[in-house]
Enzyme design. Structure first.
Site, PDB file in Angstrom:
ATOM      1  N   ASP A   6    -120.968 -65.348 -61.061  1.00  0.00           N
ATOM      2  CA  ASP A   6    -120.058 -66.409 -61.529  1.00  0.00           C
ATOM      3  C   ASP A   6    -120.900 -67.827 -61.778  1.00  0.00           C
ATOM      4  O   ASP A   6    -121.103 -68.117 -60.557  1.00  0.00           O
ATOM      5  CB  ASP A   6    -118.774 -66.599 -60.816  1.00  0.00           C
ATOM      6  CG  ASP A   6    -117.629 -67.371 -61.513  1.00  0.00           C
ATOM      7  OD1 ASP A   6    -117.741 -67.894 -62.323  1.00  0.00           O
ATOM      8  OD2 ASP A   6    -116.393 -66.842 -61.141  1.00  0.00           O
ATOM      9  N   HIS A  58    -119.400 -70.731 -62.960  1.00  0.00           N
ATOM     10  CA  HIS A  58    -118.528 -71.705 -63.280  1.00  0.00           C
ATOM     11  C   HIS A  58    -118.548 -72.888 -61.882  1.00  0.00           C
ATOM     12  O   HIS A  58    -118.266 -72.638 -61.004  1.00  0.00           O
ATOM     13  CB  HIS A  58    -117.053 -71.252 -63.328  1.00  0.00           C
ATOM     14  CG  HIS A  58    -116.714 -70.448 -64.388  1.00  0.00           C
ATOM     15  ND1 HIS A  58    -116.620 -69.151 -64.623  1.00  0.00           N
ATOM     16  CD2 HIS A  58    -116.386 -70.997 -65.882  1.00  0.00           C
ATOM     17  CE1 HIS A  58    -116.540 -68.667 -65.753  1.00  0.00           C
ATOM     18  NE2 HIS A  58    -116.314 -69.870 -66.454  1.00  0.00           N
TER      19      HIS A  58
HETATM   20  C1  B12 Z   1    -116.356 -74.583 -68.440  1.00  0.00           C
HETATM   21  C2  B12 Z   1    -116.172 -73.016 -68.619  1.00  0.00           C
HETATM   22  C3  B12 Z   1    -117.009 -71.943 -68.691  1.00  0.00           C
HETATM   23  C4  B12 Z   1    -118.497 -72.576 -68.958  1.00  0.00           C
HETATM   24  C5  B12 Z   1    -119.126 -72.826 -67.429  1.00  0.00           C
HETATM   25  C6  B12 Z   1    -119.991 -73.799 -67.052  1.00  0.00           C
HETATM   26  C7  B12 Z   1    -120.411 -74.288 -65.757  1.00  0.00           C
HETATM   27  N1  B12 Z   1    -121.746 -74.055 -65.412  1.00  0.00           N
HETATM   28  O1  B12 Z   1    -119.496 -74.503 -65.085  1.00  0.00           O
HETATM   29  C8  B12 Z   1    -119.347 -71.218 -69.374  1.00  0.00           C
HETATM   30  C9  B12 Z   1    -119.639 -71.303 -70.934  1.00  0.00           C
HETATM   31  C10 B12 Z   1    -120.757 -71.037 -68.894  1.00  0.00           C
HETATM   32  C11 B12 Z   1    -118.302 -70.062 -69.259  1.00  0.00           C
HETATM   33  C12 B12 Z   1    -118.652 -68.971 -69.246  1.00  0.00           C
HETATM   34  C13 B12 Z   1    -117.715 -67.836 -68.884  1.00  0.00           C
HETATM   35  N2  B12 Z   1    -116.263 -68.196 -68.784  1.00  0.00           N
HETATM   36 CO1  B12 Z   1    -115.565 -69.638 -68.795  1.00  0.00          CO
HETATM   37  N3  B12 Z   1    -114.502 -71.211 -68.499  1.00  0.00           N
HETATM   38  C14 B12 Z   1    -114.759 -72.435 -68.315  1.00  0.00           C
HETATM   39  C15 B12 Z   1    -113.548 -73.259 -68.688  1.00  0.00           C
HETATM   40  C16 B12 Z   1    -113.184 -73.636 -70.060  1.00  0.00           C
HETATM   41  C17 B12 Z   1    -113.385 -74.377 -67.720  1.00  0.00           C
HETATM   42  C18 B12 Z   1    -113.930 -74.071 -66.345  1.00  0.00           C
HETATM   43  C19 B12 Z   1    -113.753 -75.467 -65.434  1.00  0.00           C
HETATM   44  O2  B12 Z   1    -114.806 -75.907 -65.036  1.00  0.00           O
HETATM   45  N4  B12 Z   1    -112.588 -75.890 -65.088  1.00  0.00           N
HETATM   46  C20 B12 Z   1    -112.502 -77.162 -64.337  1.00  0.00           C
HETATM   47  C21 B12 Z   1    -112.499 -76.853 -62.861  1.00  0.00           C
HETATM   48  C22 B12 Z   1    -112.157 -78.002 -62.110  1.00  0.00           C
HETATM   49  O3  B12 Z   1    -111.270 -75.989 -62.492  1.00  0.00           O
HETATM   50  P1  B12 Z   1    -111.674 -74.473 -61.967  1.00  0.00           P
HETATM   51  O4  B12 Z   1    -112.785 -74.027 -62.268  1.00  0.00           O
HETATM   52  O5  B12 Z   1    -110.510 -73.632 -62.179  1.00  0.00           O
HETATM   53  O6  B12 Z   1    -111.518 -74.797 -60.401  1.00  0.00           O
HETATM   54  C23 B12 Z   1    -110.382 -75.280 -59.689  1.00  0.00           C
HETATM   55  C24 B12 Z   1    -109.303 -74.298 -59.236  1.00  0.00           C
HETATM   56  O7  B12 Z   1    -109.387 -72.982 -59.692  1.00  0.00           O
HETATM   57  C25 B12 Z   1    -109.330 -74.500 -57.773  1.00  0.00           C
HETATM   58  N5  B12 Z   1    -110.254 -73.250 -57.088  1.00  0.00           N
HETATM   59  C26 B12 Z   1    -111.259 -72.803 -57.144  1.00  0.00           C
HETATM   60  N6  B12 Z   1    -111.838 -72.361 -56.163  1.00  0.00           N
HETATM   61  C27 B12 Z   1    -110.929 -72.269 -55.416  1.00  0.00           C
HETATM   62  C28 B12 Z   1    -110.908 -71.647 -54.104  1.00  0.00           C
HETATM   63  C29 B12 Z   1    -110.047 -71.954 -52.954  1.00  0.00           C
HETATM   64  C30 B12 Z   1    -109.776 -71.358 -51.735  1.00  0.00           C
HETATM   65  C31 B12 Z   1    -108.901 -72.878 -53.438  1.00  0.00           C
HETATM   66  C32 B12 Z   1    -107.901 -73.303 -52.613  1.00  0.00           C
HETATM   67  C33 B12 Z   1    -108.907 -73.377 -54.908  1.00  0.00           C
HETATM   68  C34 B12 Z   1    -109.922 -73.009 -55.732  1.00  0.00           C
HETATM   69  O8  B12 Z   1    -109.864 -75.581 -57.687  1.00  0.00           O
HETATM   70  C35 B12 Z   1    -110.903 -75.993 -58.692  1.00  0.00           C
HETATM   71  C36 B12 Z   1    -110.815 -77.665 -58.608  1.00  0.00           C
HETATM   72  O9  B12 Z   1    -109.675 -78.051 -59.063  1.00  0.00           O
HETATM   73  C37 B12 Z   1    -112.390 -72.046 -68.042  1.00  0.00           C
HETATM   74  C38 B12 Z   1    -111.238 -72.468 -68.706  1.00  0.00           C
HETATM   75  C39 B12 Z   1    -110.331 -73.388 -68.004  1.00  0.00           C
HETATM   76  N7  B12 Z   1    -109.678 -74.373 -68.793  1.00  0.00           N
HETATM   77  O10 B12 Z   1    -110.271 -73.395 -66.802  1.00  0.00           O
HETATM   78  C40 B12 Z   1    -112.884 -70.905 -68.504  1.00  0.00           C
HETATM   79  C41 B12 Z   1    -112.780 -69.695 -67.840  1.00  0.00           C
HETATM   80  C42 B12 Z   1    -112.892 -69.915 -66.512  1.00  0.00           C
HETATM   81  N8  B12 Z   1    -113.952 -68.793 -68.151  1.00  0.00           N
HETATM   82  C43 B12 Z   1    -113.507 -67.608 -68.522  1.00  0.00           C
HETATM   83  C44 B12 Z   1    -114.345 -66.532 -68.909  1.00  0.00           C
HETATM   84  C45 B12 Z   1    -113.866 -65.359 -69.088  1.00  0.00           C
HETATM   85  C46 B12 Z   1    -115.945 -66.923 -69.011  1.00  0.00           C
HETATM   86  C47 B12 Z   1    -116.866 -65.867 -69.516  1.00  0.00           C
HETATM   87  C48 B12 Z   1    -116.752 -64.542 -68.722  1.00  0.00           C
HETATM   88  C49 B12 Z   1    -116.704 -65.765 -70.733  1.00  0.00           C
HETATM   89  C50 B12 Z   1    -117.598 -64.853 -71.648  1.00  0.00           C
HETATM   90  N9  B12 Z   1    -116.934 -63.619 -72.202  1.00  0.00           N
HETATM   91  O11 B12 Z   1    -118.858 -64.866 -71.774  1.00  0.00           O
HETATM   92  C51 B12 Z   1    -118.059 -66.465 -68.759  1.00  0.00           C
HETATM   93  C52 B12 Z   1    -118.509 -66.032 -67.535  1.00  0.00           C
HETATM   94  C53 B12 Z   1    -119.971 -66.666 -67.100  1.00  0.00           C
HETATM   95  C54 B12 Z   1    -120.216 -66.245 -65.652  1.00  0.00           C
HETATM   96  N10 B12 Z   1    -121.286 -65.566 -65.439  1.00  0.00           N
HETATM   97  O12 B12 Z   1    -119.583 -67.039 -64.773  1.00  0.00           O
HETATM   98  C55 B12 Z   1    -112.068 -67.464 -68.267  1.00  0.00           C
HETATM   99  C56 B12 Z   1    -111.845 -66.568 -67.101  1.00  0.00           C
HETATM  100  C57 B12 Z   1    -110.514 -65.470 -67.270  1.00  0.00           C
HETATM  101  C58 B12 Z   1    -110.148 -64.812 -66.013  1.00  0.00           C
HETATM  102  N11 B12 Z   1    -110.654 -65.037 -65.013  1.00  0.00           N
HETATM  103  O13 B12 Z   1    -109.176 -63.932 -66.387  1.00  0.00           O
HETATM  104  C59 B12 Z   1    -111.438 -68.794 -68.159  1.00  0.00           C
HETATM  105  C60 B12 Z   1    -110.234 -68.988 -67.618  1.00  0.00           C
HETATM  106  C61 B12 Z   1    -111.272 -69.045 -69.906  1.00  0.00           C
HETATM  107  C62 B12 Z   1    -110.093 -68.264 -70.421  1.00  0.00           C
HETATM  108  N12 B12 Z   1    -108.763 -68.576 -70.335  1.00  0.00           N
HETATM  109  O14 B12 Z   1    -110.498 -67.058 -70.878  1.00  0.00           O
HETATM  110  N13 B12 Z   1    -117.183 -70.805 -68.798  1.00  0.00           N
END
Ligand code: B12
Lengths: 461, 146
Positions: free
Chosen positions: B21, B23
Site C-alpha cells: 500500500d 497511500h
Molecule cells: C490519493 C489516492 C491514491 C494515490 C495515493 C498517493 C499517495 N502516495 O499517497 C494513488 C493514485 C497512488 C492511489 C492508488 C491506489 N488507490 Co487510492 N486513493 C487515493 C484517495 C483519492 C485519497 C487518499 C488520501 O490521501 N486520503 C486522505 C487521507 C488523509 O485519508 P486516509 O488515507 O483515509 O487516512 C485517514 C483515515 O483513513 C484514518 N486512518 C488511516 N489509518 C488509520 C489507522 C488507525 C489505527 C486509525 C485510528 C485511523 C486511521 O486517518 C487518516 C487521516 O485522517 C482515496 C480516496 C479517498 N478520498 O480517501 C483513494 C483510495 C484509498 N484508493 C483506492 C484504490 C482502490 C487505489 C488503487 C488500488 C487504485 C488502482 N486500482 O490502481 C491504488 C493502490 C496503490 C497502492 N499500491 O497502494 C480506494 C481503496 C478502496 C478500498 N479500500 O476499498 C480508495 C478509497 C478510492 C475508492 N473509493 O475506490 N490512490
C-alpha cells in the site's frame, strides 16, 4: 622529507619509501613477517632491501599499520539482526576489524562457547534504541561476563541500560568502555563514536598484545589496523583534496587468506524509478569483511559455498586435482600455485567466487513488489549499479594471470536481477600495493597520497 | 508489558502502512497527530512488511503498533502479524488497525470480528477520526491526560 610506511601483515611486511619533494615512491620492498619472534626482523629485512634500491634513503617519519597476529579480531552483538546487530557489525568493520561473527537477541550457551572459542580482541555490545529495549543488552552483558578470555567490551547500546551494564562489568573483572549507541533512534546509524573507541583500544592495548610495541616506539604515529588504512585510502582516492581531484565513487576488493573485504565509497542512492528505500541506511564509506571467504584459512567454508564441478567442466580440470589442491592449501596455507598451472586456474576460480559472494553481500538488493498500481521496487542497502571504478587490491588479484576475470565477478549480469552490482565499470589494480600505505598518509600528506594513488592504480580493461 | 510512565513522551508507538500500500497521506497525518499528543512515534512509512513492524517494536521497546491499510487488501496483509509478534516475544503488545481495510463497503461488524479473530486489539472503520484512536491509546496505556 622522506617517509617510510610499513604494512605488517601476518605473512609479509611491506615497506614503501616516499619522497615528499619529488612526490614519488622511491622504492617498495617485501619481506616475511616474523611475528612469533619479532616483527622487527621482517621490518629490518625489508628495510635493507629498500636501502639496496636507494642507498641514500633515510626516513624522517615512519607510519605503520598492522594486520599481524590475526588482525583486530572482533565480535559484534545487537538485538535485531537487521537493526542494531547490523549497525554494530558496520561499526566494527569500518573501524578495520575482522568481524568474525555477529550475533542477535539473547546469547545462547552455545553462542557463549562459540564466542569464547573465537577469542576476540574486542567485543562490540549493542542493542536497543536509546530508551528502547534494555533487557536484552543487559542479559548479554551478563552472558559476556561468563565468557573466559582477555577481550575488552565496547558498550554502544541503549543509554538507559548503561548504569546497569556498568555495574555488571564492574562486578566481574571484564575490561569495558561505554560509548554512544550505534543506533540511538530507530533506523538512525551512529557508528562514529564506536569506531573511535575501537581505534583507541587498538592503539592503547591491542598493539602491545600483538607484540608491536617495539615498532610503535620507533614511530611517533599510532599504528592502526591495516583495513582501516585501506578504507582511508579508498576515501581519499574517491574524494580527492582541494589540490588534487579524486576519482569519484568507487568499489575496491581485497581477497586474502582469511577474509574477502569489499570497500565502497558511494552514496548508493536508488537508480531505479518507483523505488522505496528499506532497512538501515548505510554509510557512504562502507567496508564489509567476510570471514568465511578466504583463499587459505577460511578455504573450507569458501569451498562449501561454491560449485567446483562447474569449474571442472568449464576449465577441463579433473575434480581429483581440484580436491587435492584445495585440501593441500587448507593444510598448508603457505602453498603457492605455479604460474600457468592448473592450480593457478583453480586459485583464480576460487578468488572469482569469493569476490562474487562478497559483493552480493555488500551491495543493496532490489525486491520487486507487485502493487495494484503495477510494479514497484524496494531497495535494501546501497545501489552500486552506477559505479564506474572497481579496483582490485592485494596479491591474490594483482598477481593473478587474469585479474580482470576475478574482478568481473562484481559486475551485474543478466541473472542478477536483484543485486545492485556495478554495470560495465572500468577495472583497475593497485599494481604496487600502496593502498594501505597511502591511507597512513591521509592525515599529514593527503594530496600527495591522492596523487600517488592515482598514478599507481592502473586500468586493466 | 512494560511499566507505564506518567507522560506520553515515554510511550512509543510504531506506525506504518502495511503491505504494498502506497497511500502516504493518512499515515503522515496519523504520525503528526500522535506526536502532537506527545507520543514518541516510530513511523515506518508506506509499504511496510510485518517483520519491519516487529523489528522496530523490539528495538524501541514499543508500547503499541498502529497499522494502516487503505487500498483494500488489509485482511491479507495483516494475517499472521499477531502470531509473528508472539513468536518474537512481543506477546501482549496492542495491535491497532484502521483505514479502508477491505474492498468496498462491507458490514463493519463483520470486518471488525475478522480482525479481532486475527489477534488485533482494536479495529477502526473507514473515515474514523484519529483523535478517537488517540484517546483509546491513552486509555489503553493508562496515560495521565494533560
Ligand atoms: C490519493 C489516492 C491514491 C494515490 C495515493 C498517493 C499517495 N502516495 O499517497 C494513488 C493514485 C497512488 C492511489 C492508488 C491506489 N488507490 Co487510492 N486513493 C487515493 C484517495 C483519492 C485519497 C487518499 C488520501 O490521501 N486520503 C486522505 C487521507 C488523509 O485519508 P486516509 O488515507 O483515509 O487516512 C485517514 C483515515 O483513513 C484514518 N486512518 C488511516 N489509518 C488509520 C489507522 C488507525 C489505527 C486509525 C485510528 C485511523 C486511521 O486517518 C487518516 C487521516 O485522517 C482515496 C480516496 C479517498 N478520498 O480517501 C483513494 C483510495 C484509498 N484508493 C483506492 C484504490 C482502490 C487505489 C488503487 C488500488 C487504485 C488502482 N486500482 O490502481 C491504488 C493502490 C496503490 C497502492 N499500491 O497502494 C480506494 C481503496 C478502496 C478500498 N479500500 O476499498 C480508495 C478509497 C478510492 C475508492 N473509493 O475506490 N490512490
Amino acid at each position: 622529507m622522506n617517509l617510510l610506511t610499513a604494512d605488517i601483515g601476518s605473512t609479509y611486511t611491506k615497506l614503501t619509501a616516499i619522497n615528499t619533494v619529488q612526490e614519488k615512491i622511491i622504492a617498495t620492498a617485501i619481506a616475511f613477517t616474523t611475528i612469533e619472534t619479532d616483527v622487527l626482523e621482517g621490518f629490518n629485512k625489508a628495510y635493507s632491501k629498500i636501502k639496496n634500491i636507494a642507498p641514500s634513503f633515510n626516513y624522517d617519519k615512519l607510519y605503520c599499520c598492522s594486520s599481524a597476529a590475526g588482525g583486530l579480531k572482533m565480535v559484534a552483538i545487537g538485538l535485531v539482526p537487521e537493526l542494531t546487530s547490523k549497525a554494530a557489525k558496520l561499526a566494527a568493520s569500518s573501524a578495520g576489524a575482522k568481524v568474525v561473527k555477529s550475533y542477535a537477541f539473547e546469547l545462547s550457551p552455545d553462542e557463549q562457547i562459540e564466542i569464547q572459542n573465537i577469542n576476540a580482541d574486542l567485543i562490540l555490545l549493542s542493542g536497543g534504541t536509546d530508551g528502547g529495549n534494555k533487557e536484552v543488552i543487559i542479559q548479554n552483558a551478563k552472558r559476556l561476563t561468563e565468557i573466559e578470555g582477555n577481550f575488552r567490551v565496547i558498550v554502544a547500546g541503549n543509554k538507559s541500560a548503561t548504569s546497569e551494564i556498568t555495574q555488571i562489568f564492574k562486578a566481574s573483572n571484564k575490561q569495558f568502555v561505554i560509548t554512544e549507541n550505534v543506533m540511538p533512534s530507530f533506523n538512525k546509524l551512529n557508528i562514529e563514536p564506536a569506531r573511535e573507541k575501537i581505534k583507541e583500544l587498538f592503539i592503547n592495548h591491542i598493539i602491545e598484545a600483538k607484540g608491536l610495541n617495539r615498532l610503535q616506539e620507533m614511530s611517533e604515529n599510532d599504528i592502526i589496523p591495516t583495513p582501516l588504512s585501506v578504507l582511508m585510502a579508498c576515501e581519499l582516492l574517491s574524494n580527492g583534496t582541494s589540490d588534487e581531484d579524486g576519482m569519484g565513487e568507487l568499489v575496491a576488493i581485497d581477497i586474502g587468506g582469511a577474509t574477502t573485504d569489499i570497500y565502497s565509497i558511494a552514496e548508493g542512492k536508488p537508480t531505479v524509478a518507483n523505488t522505496i528505500i528499506k532497512g538501515l541506511p548505510e554509510p557512504r564509506s562502507k567496508r564489509s569483511v567476510e570471514g568465511d571467504l578466504g583463499m587459505r584459512y577460511s578455504l573450507s567454508s569458501l569451498r562449501d559455498e561454491i560449485n567446483l564441478e562447474s569449474l571442472s567442466k568449464s576449465a577441463h580440470v579433473d575434480m581429483g586435482i581440484i580436491d587435492f589442491w584445495i585440501n593441500r592449501c587448507i593444510d598448508r596455507p603457505e602453498s603457492i600455485a605455479e604460474s600457468g598451472s592448473a592450480e593457478q586456474i583453480i586459485e583464480e576460480y576460487l578468488a572469482h567466487s569469493a569476490a562474487k559472494i562478497a559483493i552480493e553481500r555488500h551491495v543493496g538488493k532490489y525486491d520487486l513488489v507487485y502493487t495494484p498500481l503495477g510494479e514497484t521496487f524496494a531497495l535494501t542497502g546501497k545501489d552500486l549499479t552506477s559505479i564506474k571504478t572497481v579496483i582490485g587490491i592485494g596479491g591474490v588479484i594483482v598477481n593473478a594471470m587474469n585479474p580482470i576475470d576475478i574482478l568481473k565477478s562484481v559486475e551485474k549480469s543478466p541473472e542478477d536481477i536483484n543485486y545492485a552490482k556495478p554495470i560495465g565499470p572500468d577495472y583497475l589494480i593497485d599494481k604496487r600495493y600502496i593502498f594501505s600505505s597511502m591511507g597512513l598518509l591521509s592525515k599529514d600528506y593527503p594530496s600527495l597520497a591522492v596523487k600517488l594513488l592515482k598514478g599507481n592504480t592502473v586500468k586493466i580493461n | 508489558m512494560k511499566n507505564k510512565k506518567s507522560n506520553n513522551d515515554s510511550i512509543t508507538i510504531v506506525t506504518g502502512v502495511i503491505g504494498s500500500d502506497v497511500h502516504a497521506v493518512g499515515n503522515k497525518i496519523l504520525t503528526f497527530k500522535l506526536e502532537e499528543a506527545g507520543f514518541n512515534v516510530i513511523n515506518l512509512g508506506v509499504m511496510v512488511d510485518q517483520e519491519e513492524y516487529i523489528d522496530a517494536a523490539l528495538e524501541t521497546n514499543a508500547d503499541a503498533i498502529m497499522v494502516s491499510s487503505l487500498y483494500g487488501h488489509g485482511e491479507i496483509d495483516c494475517r499472521g502479524l499477531r502470531e509473528k509478534c508472539d513468536e518474537a516475544g512481543l506477546t501482549d503488545i496492542p495491535l491497532i488497525v484502521g483505514g479502508n481495510l477491505v474492498v468496498g463497503k462491507q458490514n463493519f461488524e463483520d470486518v471488525e470480528k475478522r480482525f479481532i479473530d486475527m489477534g488485533f486489539t482494536k479495529v477502526y472503520p473507514p473515515g474514523s477520526d484519529i483523535e478517537e484512536g488517540i484517546e483509546y491509546l491513552k486509555d489503553l496505556l493508562k496515560v495521565q491526560k494533560s
